[in-house]
Design a protein around this motif. Structure first.
Motif, PDB file in Angstrom:
ATOM      1  N   THR A  53     -12.007  12.104  10.791  1.00  0.00           N
ATOM      2  CA  THR A  53     -10.818  12.847  11.197  1.00  0.00           C
ATOM      3  C   THR A  53     -10.015  12.093  12.250  1.00  0.00           C
ATOM      4  OG1 THR A  53     -12.096  14.071  12.863  1.00  0.00           O
ATOM      5  CG2 THR A  53     -11.879  15.070  10.673  1.00  0.00           C
ATOM      6  N   ASN A  54     -10.338  10.835  12.471  1.00  0.00           N
ATOM      7  CA  ASN A  54      -9.547  10.001  13.369  1.00  0.00           C
ATOM      8  C   ASN A  54      -8.166   9.769  12.772  1.00  0.00           C
ATOM      9  OD1 ASN A  54      -8.950   6.711  13.628  1.00  0.00           O
ATOM     10  ND2 ASN A  54      -9.171   7.804  15.558  1.00  0.00           N
ATOM     11  N   PHE A  55      -7.124   9.867  13.593  1.00  0.00           N
ATOM     12  CA  PHE A  55      -5.739   9.776  13.125  1.00  0.00           C
ATOM     13  C   PHE A  55      -5.506   8.537  12.263  1.00  0.00           C
ATOM     14  CE2 PHE A  55      -1.100   8.949  14.368  1.00  0.00           C
ATOM     15  CZ  PHE A  55      -0.599   9.897  13.489  1.00  0.00           C
ATOM     16  N   ILE A  56      -5.976   7.399  12.726  1.00  0.00           N
ATOM     17  CA  ILE A  56      -5.771   6.155  11.981  1.00  0.00           C
ATOM     18  C   ILE A  56      -6.556   6.169  10.679  1.00  0.00           C
ATOM     19  CG2 ILE A  56      -6.261   3.669  11.999  1.00  0.00           C
ATOM     20  CD1 ILE A  56      -5.459   3.668  14.954  1.00  0.00           C
ATOM     21  N   ASP A  57      -7.815   6.594  10.738  1.00  0.00           N
ATOM     22  CA  ASP A  57      -8.631   6.615   9.527  1.00  0.00           C
ATOM     23  C   ASP A  57      -8.081   7.581   8.485  1.00  0.00           C
ATOM     24  OD1 ASP A  57     -10.306   4.691  10.467  1.00  0.00           O
ATOM     25  OD2 ASP A  57     -11.990   6.016  10.919  1.00  0.00           O
ATOM     26  N   VAL A  58      -7.520   8.706   8.930  1.00  0.00           N
ATOM     27  CA  VAL A  58      -6.927   9.657   7.982  1.00  0.00           C
ATOM     28  C   VAL A  58      -5.823   8.977   7.182  1.00  0.00           C
ATOM     29  CG1 VAL A  58      -5.543  11.758   7.765  1.00  0.00           C
ATOM     30  CG2 VAL A  58      -7.530  11.727   9.281  1.00  0.00           C
ATOM     31  N   TRP A  59      -4.975   8.216   7.870  1.00  0.00           N
ATOM     32  CA  TRP A  59      -3.903   7.508   7.171  1.00  0.00           C
ATOM     33  C   TRP A  59      -4.460   6.487   6.186  1.00  0.00           C
ATOM     34  CZ3 TRP A  59       1.027   8.450   6.401  1.00  0.00           C
ATOM     35  CH2 TRP A  59       1.666   9.367   7.245  1.00  0.00           C
ATOM     36  N   LYS A  60      -5.544   5.843   6.553  1.00  0.00           N
ATOM     37  CA  LYS A  60      -6.142   4.852   5.655  1.00  0.00           C
ATOM     38  C   LYS A  60      -6.817   5.520   4.457  1.00  0.00           C
ATOM     39  CE  LYS A  60      -6.925   1.274   9.154  1.00  0.00           C
ATOM     40  NZ  LYS A  60      -7.921   0.365   9.769  1.00  0.00           N
ATOM     41  N   ILE A  61      -7.510   6.631   4.704  1.00  0.00           N
ATOM     42  CA  ILE A  61      -8.237   7.322   3.636  1.00  0.00           C
ATOM     43  C   ILE A  61      -7.294   7.805   2.542  1.00  0.00           C
ATOM     44  CG2 ILE A  61      -9.530   9.450   3.126  1.00  0.00           C
ATOM     45  CD1 ILE A  61     -10.902   9.032   5.899  1.00  0.00           C
ATOM     46  N   LYS A  62      -6.119   8.297   2.932  1.00  0.00           N
ATOM     47  CA  LYS A  62      -5.200   8.855   1.935  1.00  0.00           C
ATOM     48  C   LYS A  62      -4.214   7.829   1.380  1.00  0.00           C
ATOM     49  CE  LYS A  62      -2.294  11.008   5.562  1.00  0.00           C
ATOM     50  NZ  LYS A  62      -0.932  10.701   5.164  1.00  0.00           N
ATOM     51  N   SER A  63      -4.381   6.569   1.762  1.00  0.00           N
ATOM     52  CA  SER A  63      -3.526   5.504   1.237  1.00  0.00           C
ATOM     53  C   SER A  63      -4.191   4.834   0.035  1.00  0.00           C
ATOM     54  CB  SER A  63      -3.249   4.458   2.321  1.00  0.00           C
ATOM     55  OG  SER A  63      -4.423   3.713   2.605  1.00  0.00           O
ATOM     56  N   ARG A  64      -3.407   4.026  -0.686  1.00  0.00           N
ATOM     57  CA  ARG A  64      -3.955   3.335  -1.856  1.00  0.00           C
ATOM     58  C   ARG A  64      -3.186   2.044  -2.110  1.00  0.00           C
ATOM     59  NH1 ARG A  64      -4.753   5.997  -7.941  1.00  0.00           N
ATOM     60  NH2 ARG A  64      -5.661   4.144  -8.932  1.00  0.00           N
ATOM     61  N   PRO A  96      -5.581  -6.688  -0.558  1.00  0.00           N
ATOM     62  CA  PRO A  96      -5.890  -5.657   0.435  1.00  0.00           C
ATOM     63  C   PRO A  96      -5.750  -6.199   1.849  1.00  0.00           C
ATOM     64  CG  PRO A  96      -7.901  -6.481  -0.573  1.00  0.00           C
ATOM     65  CD  PRO A  96      -6.763  -7.093  -1.337  1.00  0.00           C
ATOM     66  N   GLY A  97      -5.620  -5.282   2.798  1.00  0.00           N
ATOM     67  CA  GLY A  97      -5.452  -5.690   4.192  1.00  0.00           C
ATOM     68  C   GLY A  97      -5.996  -4.639   5.131  1.00  0.00           C
ATOM     69  N   SER A  98      -5.327  -4.435   6.252  1.00  0.00           N
ATOM     70  CA  SER A  98      -5.812  -3.518   7.283  1.00  0.00           C
ATOM     71  C   SER A  98      -5.888  -2.072   6.796  1.00  0.00           C
ATOM     72  CB  SER A  98      -4.908  -3.604   8.520  1.00  0.00           C
ATOM     73  OG  SER A  98      -3.553  -3.364   8.179  1.00  0.00           O
ATOM     74  N   PHE A  99      -5.039  -1.691   5.865  1.00  0.00           N
ATOM     75  CA  PHE A  99      -5.085  -0.328   5.330  1.00  0.00           C
ATOM     76  C   PHE A  99      -6.404  -0.049   4.611  1.00  0.00           C
ATOM     77  CE2 PHE A  99      -0.544   0.313   5.997  1.00  0.00           C
ATOM     78  CZ  PHE A  99      -0.453   1.690   6.119  1.00  0.00           C
ATOM     79  N   GLN A 100      -6.991  -1.080   4.066  1.00  0.00           N
ATOM     80  CA  GLN A 100      -8.210  -0.910   3.284  1.00  0.00           C
ATOM     81  C   GLN A 100      -9.478  -1.050   4.135  1.00  0.00           C
ATOM     82  OE1 GLN A 100      -5.375  -2.710   1.940  1.00  0.00           O
ATOM     83  NE2 GLN A 100      -5.010  -0.709   1.021  1.00  0.00           N
ATOM     84  N   GLN A 101      -9.322  -1.151   5.439  1.00  0.00           N
ATOM     85  CA  GLN A 101     -10.460  -1.299   6.350  1.00  0.00           C
ATOM     86  C   GLN A 101     -10.610  -0.028   7.174  1.00  0.00           C
ATOM     87  OE1 GLN A 101      -9.365  -4.795   8.549  1.00  0.00           O
ATOM     88  NE2 GLN A 101      -9.492  -6.146   6.767  1.00  0.00           N
ATOM     89  N   ILE A 102     -11.520   0.837   6.761  1.00  0.00           N
ATOM     90  CA  ILE A 102     -11.776   2.072   7.497  1.00  0.00           C
ATOM     91  C   ILE A 102     -12.705   1.742   8.653  1.00  0.00           C
ATOM     92  CG2 ILE A 102     -12.585   4.453   7.357  1.00  0.00           C
ATOM     93  CD1 ILE A 102     -10.230   3.854   5.536  1.00  0.00           C
ATOM     94  N   SER A 103     -12.270   2.056   9.869  1.00  0.00           N
ATOM     95  CA  SER A 103     -13.061   1.691  11.044  1.00  0.00           C
ATOM     96  C   SER A 103     -13.135   2.863  12.002  1.00  0.00           C
ATOM     97  CB  SER A 103     -12.440   0.478  11.741  1.00  0.00           C
ATOM     98  OG  SER A 103     -11.121   0.767  12.147  1.00  0.00           O
ATOM     99  N   SER A 161       0.354  -4.074   3.362  1.00  0.00           N
ATOM    100  CA  SER A 161      -1.072  -3.758   3.499  1.00  0.00           C
ATOM    101  C   SER A 161      -1.683  -4.309   4.777  1.00  0.00           C
ATOM    102  CB  SER A 161      -1.844  -4.284   2.285  1.00  0.00           C
ATOM    103  OG  SER A 161      -1.395  -3.650   1.109  1.00  0.00           O
ATOM    104  N   ASN A 162      -1.023  -5.268   5.412  1.00  0.00           N
ATOM    105  CA  ASN A 162      -1.530  -5.856   6.652  1.00  0.00           C
ATOM    106  C   ASN A 162      -0.784  -5.362   7.887  1.00  0.00           C
ATOM    107  OD1 ASN A 162      -3.789  -7.687   6.144  1.00  0.00           O
ATOM    108  ND2 ASN A 162      -2.356  -8.712   4.763  1.00  0.00           N
ATOM    109  N   THR A 201       0.844  -1.192   0.000  1.00  0.00           N
ATOM    110  CA  THR A 201       0.000   0.000   0.000  1.00  0.00           C
ATOM    111  C   THR A 201       0.880   1.243   0.000  1.00  0.00           C
ATOM    112  OG1 THR A 201      -1.906  -1.007   1.103  1.00  0.00           O
ATOM    113  CG2 THR A 201      -1.620   1.362   1.402  1.00  0.00           C
ATOM    114  N   VAL A 202       0.508   2.215  -0.823  1.00  0.00           N
ATOM    115  CA  VAL A 202       1.149   3.533  -0.745  1.00  0.00           C
ATOM    116  C   VAL A 202       0.513   4.249   0.440  1.00  0.00           C
ATOM    117  CG1 VAL A 202       1.520   5.743  -1.888  1.00  0.00           C
ATOM    118  CG2 VAL A 202       1.587   3.633  -3.224  1.00  0.00           C
TER     119      VAL A 202
END
Length: 258
Positions: A231-242, A248-255, A200-201, A70-71
């Motif tokens: 705006t959760n710190f973890i979700d922000v990192w996931k939203i702007k990743s690809r 896919p793995g944990s990066f692709q799971q917005i929680s 990604s995991n 994942t980028v």
């Protein structure tokens, strides 16, 4: 570089998370590439994605962190010639301090010079062997308050290795390595493009109550201003990743918040 210049001019639509201006030039007459010093997170921009997904770069990344990639972070970095030295340098730091995901040996950065870079225009420098050390506490250096440009203190006595690069050269490095860059003292620009890739995991961690918490607060405030869906710190990192390769793995799971 044409894409960057077009974005600076405002002559094209783009999908870049944040366009940043050099704070020492905000109240000057500087415009365009003389003012904008960074494009932050371009993974969903079709032109810049061609770098992030370049097969030659990603093949090297796969050798280092494995097949599911994942980028996590991407940047176009510009050092204008008219910026103050205190503003165009980047303090000595570790990239891992910015990340809420682990382990570090499943994260790697690529950094590609878009023109010759050396000590005169602010090349990278590293502390050789520091990738074997722990993550250190980061703070804003005294007299330096560029948003989210934190650094480590007490390492100035260590020998710096300057990374001299020609146009097109690419270096890959570990997220624990201590590195920074000097100011641009020339009359030209210093441009580079960079991505952080992660397995990604990777495991996401809660940084509340740690030395990373203040950084998380700052990034969450920025995300709120930009109108992100979370705006959760973890979700922000996931939203702007690809995802760039593999499953896919944990990066692709917005929680929700941990």
């Amino acid at each position: 570089m044409k894409r960057f210049i077009d974005i600076c001019k405002g002559s094209t639509d783009h999908q870049v998370f944040m366009v940043m201006k050099d704070p020492s030039l905000k109240h000057s007459n500087a415009k365009g590439e003389h003012l904008i010093d960074k494009l932050q997170d371009f993974a969903f921009d079709p032109v810049f994605w061609s770098y992030a997904s370049d097969v030659n770069v990603v093949n090297v990344v796969e050798e280092i962190i494995g097949p599911n990639i994942t980028v996590a972070h991407s940047m176009f970095i510009n050092k204008p010639p008219n910026a103050k030295a205190s503003s165009s340098l980047h303090p000595l730091h570790q990239d891992i301090f910015y990340f809420p995901f682990r382990p570090p040996n499943k994260i790697v950065a690529s950094w590609t010079a878009l023109e010759r870079v050396d000590e005169s225009n602010g090349c990278l420098y590293v502390i050789s062997g520091s990738h074997k050390g722990p993550m250190y506490e980061h703070t804003y250096p005294e007299g330096f308050r560029k948003p989210m440009y934190l650094g480590v203190q007490g390492f100035d006595h260590l020998k710096k290795t300057f990374v001299i690069m020609e146009k097109g050269d690419t270096v890959f490095f570990h997220p624990h390595i201590l590195h920074g860059s000097g100011p641009n003292r020339t009359q030209g620009f210093r441009k580079a493009i960079s991505c952080h890739y992660a397995d990604s995991n990777c495991e996401f961690i809660d940084v509340r109550g740690t030395s990373q918490e203040q950084l998380a607060v700052e990034l969450e405030a920025t995300a709120q201003k930009l109108g992100l869906t979370s705006t959760n710190f973890i979700d922000v990192w996931k939203i702007k990743s690809r995802l760039v390769r593999g499953k896919p793995g944990s990066f692709q799971q917005i929680s929700s918040r941990l």
